[in-house]
Design an enzyme around this catalytic site. Structure first.
Site, PDB file in Angstrom:
ATOM      1  N   ASP A 158       0.861  -1.172   0.000  1.00 55.18           N
ATOM      2  CA  ASP A 158       0.000   0.000   0.000  1.00 55.18           C
ATOM      3  C   ASP A 158       0.904   1.231   0.000  1.00 55.18           C
ATOM      4  O   ASP A 158       2.124   1.117  -0.176  1.00 55.18           O
ATOM      5  CB  ASP A 158      -0.970  -0.040   1.185  1.00 55.18           C
TER       6      ASP A 158
ATOM      7  N   HIS B 185       7.847 -31.168   9.453  1.00 58.07           N
ATOM      8  CA  HIS B 185       7.224 -29.894   9.098  1.00 58.07           C
ATOM      9  C   HIS B 185       6.269 -30.051   7.919  1.00 58.07           C
ATOM     10  O   HIS B 185       5.258 -29.361   7.845  1.00 58.07           O
ATOM     11  CB  HIS B 185       8.290 -28.848   8.782  1.00 58.07           C
TER      12      HIS B 185
ATOM     13  N   HIS C 195      10.386 -24.131   8.308  1.00 61.42           N
ATOM     14  CA  HIS C 195       9.384 -24.923   9.030  1.00 61.42           C
ATOM     15  C   HIS C 195       7.969 -24.782   8.497  1.00 61.42           C
ATOM     16  O   HIS C 195       7.166 -25.694   8.664  1.00 61.42           O
ATOM     17  CB  HIS C 195       9.391 -24.555  10.516  1.00 61.42           C
TER      18      HIS C 195
ATOM     19  N   CYS D 299       2.970  -3.278   4.139  1.00 62.07           N
ATOM     20  CA  CYS D 299       2.112  -2.145   4.480  1.00 62.07           C
ATOM     21  C   CYS D 299       2.753  -1.462   5.684  1.00 62.07           C
ATOM     22  O   CYS D 299       3.932  -1.689   5.962  1.00 62.07           O
ATOM     23  CB  CYS D 299       0.656  -2.567   4.732  1.00 62.07           C
TER      24      CYS D 299
ATOM     25  N   THR E 284       2.321  -1.825   9.021  1.00 64.14           N
ATOM     26  CA  THR E 284       2.751  -2.797  10.036  1.00 64.14           C
ATOM     27  C   THR E 284       3.019  -4.179   9.456  1.00 64.14           C
ATOM     28  O   THR E 284       3.633  -5.009  10.117  1.00 64.14           O
ATOM     29  CB  THR E 284       1.677  -2.965  11.122  1.00 64.14           C
TER      30      THR E 284
END
Length: 149
Positions: free
Chosen positions: A8, A133, A98, A65, A67
């Protein structure tokens, strides 16, 4: 290797730096936007990168973005996407080793660019370990199939 990138407005400058960083290392970049600092809605770009990865247009994706939270949630709504929000190199390494993450997410407002580039480098220098995994990643895929059809 093809990498779809999207951000963004808050992540736009970091996206441009990451694009150049990866192109210098020989990666092919597919830019899914945004293309300026003008305010936009992050879900549009999380979805676009997610669809590029899920369809095979890109091998991996990066979403950015402010955060990293909203855009990672958006990318993860696309079936087949395993977007990992990483705030350090260890998380990026483990996301690949993993969790077989195929989309990297981070926030431009919470990380310095040098830290972000270190995360990018760790993500792309690490490989899925498989083994125990793989069973867990397959369980995630089963949940997705059950709920998304």
């Amino acid at each position: 290797m093809k990498v779809a990138v999207g951000s963004d407005h808050a992540g736009f400058e970091y996206k441009e730096i990451v694009k150049n960083h990866l192109q210098e290392k020989g990666y092919q970049i597919i830019d899914k936007g945004t293309y300026s600092k003008e305010s936009v809605d992050y879900p549009v770009f999380g979805e676009a990168v997610g669809k590029a990865v899920a369809s095979g247009e890109a091998d991996f994706g990066i979403v950015i973005c402010g955060t990293g939270i909203g855009i990672s949630i958006s990318a993860n709504k696309v079936p087949g996407v395993r977007a990992a929000l990483c705030t350090n190199e260890y998380m990026a390494r483990m996301a690949r080793k993993h969790n077989n993450a195929n989309v990297l997410a981070f926030g431009a407002r919470v990380l310095g660019i040098d830290v972000a580039l270190g995360i990018v480098d760790q993500f792309f220098s690490s490989e899925f370990e498989g083994g125990r995994h793989e069973r867990r990643v397959n369980l995630i895929s089963e949940i997705e199939k059950d709920l998304c059809g």
